[in-house]
Design a protein around this motif. Structure first.
Motif: not given
Length: 510
Positions: A166-189
């Motif tokens: 529950a680490t929010g945008f720190a996304r501890l497990l997703a970063r550690k295990n290379s699970w992060v998928e950027r949604n490139e079809a939606h380039p918003i900031s």
């Protein structure tokens, strides 16, 4: 299989504290540890609940007394449009309910809510380590998960059958295990800040100066989530208990960029002052320079949202777009998913197959929700006529197929199926997906022929608030008819669509 704990939760803000509270409430024998890095929660962006997340906070977590005492009751959504012909506040077209809304919603100060919910989790029997930081996690499907935690000068390893990120945008497990998928079809900031001395939407001088504005709404605008709309961007206006206002912008980088400035706060002000409403309401406002933020490329999703021995909840699992405030809905579905998985194993069931199915359902929901509601929406959301129809279609189908479910079936079954994944959702998904693509195409056609935003001056759509009754199907029917009329009027020549920013993983192109 005996570990030091049954469940270890990383992060004690709302997602983590709610998960711990629900686990202890439904399974009092569970040994639950919450590891929270910060000594005190920082002030987060102001958040707005919608109908489903209000149900979750009030009727699942039991937070209604706290919400009524420490936060503001929300009065729906309002949208404000302008074009080159709008010179003043009164010129701008408006969408919003004419009276007060029928279902509860709240304007949330997350630092206050997070602190209170974490206290409740501890009262329910969760153990809390704070301040403490998770340094490493070793996952073992079917076995014990090993977690290394830094507490002051001491580092220790503890084990549990389940871990919840529950680490929010720190996304501890997703970063550690290379699970992060950027949604490139939606380039918003996004850029946002907390402001003082913002002009009140019910200010007497404002009402006297703009009599048409004063007369056309019978309810209050101040506690609504007000949105300013522009070409390729929108801004939120969320009032908070105590008088401050959370204000921020979200923009599609293909269409819009905030003006340059000495800092983020100055860029934000310059951008908002391009809109007559923003210029009027910010004339005496001052940003809190210690609470100014910028985040590039918001949307993403974890390739693994849950598995045998782990769950990701809230923003640690993924994020789409803050428009319509879906983040708290996502918290509801992901925390209830963790409760379901851990509860099934407590009953002696094998959870590996269930975890795989739940992972598939949550990921499918994310991508379907994105493609049906958000993909390329910024190409038409600045046009009063198109967003009015889009908003009405979105709201009526959300009430009919999503928000209604827990009210019908209760908190457990009502959160069983994430949006657009339950039985009989293929046709609604295909319809909403097609509707969104056609609105985008018509928006691009209007942009090309110079008619985009022509109705952004002098129009008011004071609709009647929605409720769970027979009128929902009538509203959906009228929306489909208006869509057909729009296609007959100008849709037949609307073929231009934006170039795709990237492919959506796991789904064939529409």
């Amino acid at each position: 299989m005996a570990g030091d704990y049954d469940v270890i939760i990383f992060g004690g803000a709302l997602s983590g504290a709610a998960t711990g509270f629900l686990l202890r409430r439904h399974h009092p024998g569970l040994r639950v540890l919450i590891v929270e890095r910060a000594e005190a929660f920082d002030r987060k962006v102001g958040e707005s609940t919608v109908e489903l997340s209000s149900y979750y906070l009030g009727k699942v977590l039991g937070l209604t007394p706290h919400l009524l005492q420490h936060h503001l009751v929300k009065q729906g959504l309002r949208f404000w449009f302008s074009n080159d012909q709008c010179q003043s506040f009164d010129d701008c077209s408006e969408i919003g309910p004419g009276y007060h809304v029928r279902l509860p919603g709240f304007q949330i100060d997350r630092a206050i809510l997070d602190t209170f919910q974490l206290e409740r989790a501890v009262e329910a029997g969760c153990e809390l380590w704070r301040p403490a930081e998770v340094k490493d996690v070793q996952l073992s499907p079917g076995g014990l998960q090993q977690v290394t935690v830094q507490r002051g000068n001491e580092r220790q390893t503890v084990s549990a059958r389940w871990v919840v990120d529950a680490t929010g945008f720190a996304r501890l497990l997703a970063r550690k295990n290379s699970w992060v998928e950027r949604n490139e079809a939606h380039p918003i900031s996004s850029m946002w800040a907390r402001w003082k001395n913002v002009t009140h939407w019910e200010d007497l001088d404002l009402l006297d100066a703009h009599p048409c504005y004063a007369k056309r709404c019978k309810g209050t605008r101040q506690t609504a989530t007000n949105h300013l709309l522009g070409d390729g961007w929108w801004a939120w206006w969320i009032p908070l208990q105590g008088g401050e206002t959370s204000i921020g912008i979200v923009y599609d980088e293909r269409l819009s960029q905030p003006p340059e400035g000495a800092n983020v706060a100055e860029r934000l002000r310059r951008h908002l002052e391009q809109h007559p409403v923003g210029r009027e309401l910010l004339k005496n406002a001052e940003p809190d320079l210690d609470d100014v933020h910028y985040r590039k490329h918001l949307p993403w999703l974890s390739r693994e949202v849950c598995g045998d021995g782990f769950c990701l909840v809230g923003d640690a699992a993924g994020f789409i777009d803050p428009f319509y405030s879906p983040g708290l809905d996502w918290i509801a579905f992901t925390t209830m998913n963790a409760l379901k998985l851990i509860g099934h194993e407590r009953q002696g069931m094998d959870v590996a197959e269930l975890a795989a199915e739940r992972n598939r359902a949550l990921r499918l929901s994310y991508w379907r929700w994105f493609k049906a509601i958000y993909q390329d929406r910024y190409y038409y959301m600045g046009d009063f006529e198109l967003l009015r129809l889009g908003f009405r279609m979105d709201l009526s189908t959300y009430y009919f197929g999503v928000a209604s479910q827990p009210f019908k079936y209760g908190s457990i079954k009502g959160f069983e199926n994430p949006p657009l994944t339950g039985p009989h959702t293929e046709v609604p998904y295909a319809t909403l997906r097609r509707f969104n693509r056609r609105m985008v195409a018509i928006g691009c056609q209007r942009r090309a022929n110079g008619s985009f935003g022509q109705a952004n001056k002098g129009h008011n759509d004071a609709f009647r608030s929605y409720e769970f009754d027979h009128t929902l199907l009538q509203r959906i029917g009228w929306n489909l008819l208006w869509w057909g009329a729009l296609e007959l009027k100008e849709g037949w020549r609307a073929r231009q669509e934006p170039e795709p920013a990237g492919m959506v993983p796991g789904l064939a192109p529409a």
